[in-house]
Design a protein around this motif. Structure first.
Motif, PDB file in Angstrom:
ATOM      1  N   PRO A 259       0.869  -1.066  -0.032  1.00  0.00           N
ATOM      2  CA  PRO A 259       0.079  -0.004   0.089  1.00  0.00           C
ATOM      3  C   PRO A 259       0.938   1.359  -0.151  1.00  0.00           C
ATOM      4  O   PRO A 259       1.993   1.186   0.611  1.00  0.00           O
ATOM      5  N   GLU A 260       0.364   2.261  -0.557  1.00  0.00           N
ATOM      6  CA  GLU A 260       1.077   3.677  -0.841  1.00  0.00           C
ATOM      7  C   GLU A 260       1.578   4.026   0.802  1.00  0.00           C
ATOM      8  O   GLU A 260       2.798   4.627   0.742  1.00  0.00           O
ATOM      9  N   LYS A 261       0.797   3.865   1.542  1.00  0.00           N
ATOM     10  CA  LYS A 261       1.398   4.368   2.949  1.00  0.00           C
ATOM     11  C   LYS A 261       2.614   3.429   3.629  1.00  0.00           C
ATOM     12  O   LYS A 261       3.264   4.209   4.456  1.00  0.00           O
ATOM     13  N   ASP A 262       2.746   2.429   3.019  1.00  0.00           N
ATOM     14  CA  ASP A 262       3.826   1.458   3.462  1.00  0.00           C
ATOM     15  C   ASP A 262       5.170   1.758   2.696  1.00  0.00           C
ATOM     16  O   ASP A 262       6.293   1.136   2.723  1.00  0.00           O
ATOM     17  N   ARG A 263       5.175   2.656   1.628  1.00  0.00           N
ATOM     18  CA  ARG A 263       6.455   2.768   0.625  1.00  0.00           C
ATOM     19  C   ARG A 263       7.274   3.893   1.083  1.00  0.00           C
ATOM     20  O   ARG A 263       7.583   4.855   0.771  1.00  0.00           O
ATOM     21  N   ILE A 264       8.004   3.530   2.234  1.00  0.00           N
ATOM     22  CA  ILE A 264       8.902   4.229   2.835  1.00  0.00           C
ATOM     23  C   ILE A 264       9.895   3.421   3.246  1.00  0.00           C
ATOM     24  O   ILE A 264       9.998   2.171   3.511  1.00  0.00           O
ATOM     25  N   GLY A 265      11.033   4.081   3.498  1.00  0.00           N
ATOM     26  CA  GLY A 265      12.334   3.627   4.174  1.00  0.00           C
ATOM     27  C   GLY A 265      12.024   2.902   5.398  1.00  0.00           C
ATOM     28  O   GLY A 265      11.345   3.485   6.322  1.00  0.00           O
ATOM     29  N   HIS A 266      12.837   2.064   5.827  1.00  0.00           N
ATOM     30  CA  HIS A 266      12.905   1.365   7.302  1.00  0.00           C
ATOM     31  C   HIS A 266      13.876   1.927   8.191  1.00  0.00           C
ATOM     32  O   HIS A 266      13.966   1.203   9.323  1.00  0.00           O
ATOM     33  N   HIS A 267      14.815   2.688   7.922  1.00  0.00           N
ATOM     34  CA  HIS A 267      15.635   3.055   8.497  1.00  0.00           C
ATOM     35  C   HIS A 267      15.246   4.438   9.098  1.00  0.00           C
ATOM     36  O   HIS A 267      14.693   5.196   8.520  1.00  0.00           O
ATOM     37  N   ARG A 268      15.665   4.683  10.167  1.00  0.00           N
ATOM     38  CA  ARG A 268      15.381   5.846  10.973  1.00  0.00           C
ATOM     39  C   ARG A 268      16.555   6.935  10.990  1.00  0.00           C
ATOM     40  O   ARG A 268      17.163   6.874  12.180  1.00  0.00           O
ATOM     41  N   TYR A 269      17.202   7.515   9.764  1.00  0.00           N
ATOM     42  CA  TYR A 269      18.201   8.417   9.937  1.00  0.00           C
ATOM     43  C   TYR A 269      18.080   9.547   9.017  1.00  0.00           C
ATOM     44  O   TYR A 269      17.488   9.438   8.035  1.00  0.00           O
ATOM     45  N   LYS A 270      19.223  10.453   9.089  1.00  0.00           N
ATOM     46  CA  LYS A 270      19.471  11.481   8.097  1.00  0.00           C
ATOM     47  C   LYS A 270      20.922  11.354   7.754  1.00  0.00           C
ATOM     48  O   LYS A 270      21.719  11.097   8.652  1.00  0.00           O
ATOM     49  N   VAL A 271      21.348  11.650   6.743  1.00  0.00           N
ATOM     50  CA  VAL A 271      22.698  11.567   6.197  1.00  0.00           C
ATOM     51  C   VAL A 271      22.986  12.930   5.497  1.00  0.00           C
ATOM     52  O   VAL A 271      22.350  13.836   4.933  1.00  0.00           O
ATOM     53  N   TYR A 272      24.438  13.369   5.782  1.00  0.00           N
ATOM     54  CA  TYR A 272      24.840  14.519   5.699  1.00  0.00           C
ATOM     55  C   TYR A 272      26.419  14.514   4.901  1.00  0.00           C
ATOM     56  O   TYR A 272      27.175  13.306   5.454  1.00  0.00           O
TER      57      TYR A 272
END
Length: 274
Positions: A259-272
């Motif tokens: 489902p569209e609502k589940d089309r997200i990455g599964h890690h919780r981070y930001k990259v710089y």
């Protein structure tokens, strides 16, 4: 802090790390395969799942150990790439290896920083035994220990991806117990489990140090005995010849988009960029 790196750019950088490791494996004769979401990406999208935020490969434990020994003395030609695992970084919270691009900085949502940048995951697969019952009993020991290790390395309590009411109910006491014991205790016990059963002599195999899917993370070794090559973006990589069997075992109908609502990455981070 510099500008945040986009998902598309993260995927491009991870792809080059994967290519470097795959080329080494090919040149040295080490077995490896795309696995998990990366394998779905190759089959379904001929590249990344559009929202995927990491790269996963598996290696039989004998080849995994050979790769790490090789990288220890032959990685000088890749000055930006760094190996992260429990043996080389005491603060590292997992028992798999990650190959990281040191030009970037990852800021985790609920995890202390330990110097890692954009990375790929390398899962070592150990032998689990000759019967499904033996493999499941052995594998669940690893699952419990890796779950406790994970909780021990969280900065704060969080429900995260837990959906079961019972698991939600016991998660906070488990979190407190894990924090009290500390990650080193669980990593030491996981290290004792690893390599106990020979990969090539076992009918069933899996990543004993991260066997979070239970029976879905236990595979017949024969599924990885042969390989094909499959396009992934602009390169080709090894996939199990039995890739359809492997993916259906883990995910069921993997060709159906979530489902569209589940089309997200599964890690919780930001990259710089550093």
């Amino acid at each position: 802090m510099t500008e945040e790196i986009s998902l598309k750019d993260m995927q491009k950088i991870s792809l080059e790390i994967l290519k470097t490791i795959a080329d080494i494996c090919e040149a040295q004769g080490f077995r490896y395969f795309l696995i998990y979401g990366t394998l779905i990406g190759a089959v379904r999208h001929k590249g990344y799942i559009p929202w995927d935020d990491d790269v996963d490969i598996m290696m039989p434990r004998p080849d995994y150990d050979k790769l790490l020994a090789y990288l220890d003395t032959n990685f000088a030609g890749h000055p930006y790439l760094k190996v992260f695992n429990h043996d080389v970084c005491d603060a590292y919270p997992y028992m798999i290896t990650r190959i990281s691009d040191d030009r970037y900085r990852i800021v985790m949502d609920n995890e202390k920083e330990y110097g890692m940048g954009i990375f790929i995951d390398i899962y070592p697969y150990d032998g689990l035994g000759g019967s499904k019952e033996e493999a499941l009993a052995y594998g669940l020991k690893g699952d419990r220990l890796s779950s406790l290790c994970y909780q021990a390395t969280r900065n704060r309590f969080a429900i995260e991806n837990t959906t079961s009411f019972l698991r939600k109910l016991i998660k906070f006491p488990v979190f407190l117990f894990a924090k009290l014991c500390g990650k080193d205790r669980f990593q030491d016990k996981l290290a004792e489990l690893a390599r106990r059963k020979d990969y090539d002599a076992s009918r069933y195999v899996g990543c004993i140090v991260w066997l979070s899917g239970g029976e879905k993370d236990i595979f017949e070794r024969a599924w990885f005995d042969e390989y094909d090559r499959m396009s992934f973006d602009k390169y080709e990589f090894r996939v199990p010849k039995a890739y359809d069997t492997v993916l259906r075992h883990i995910y069921g109908n993997y060709m159906e988009l979530p489902p569209e609502k589940d089309r997200i990455g599964h890690h919780r981070y930001k990259v710089y960029k550093k």
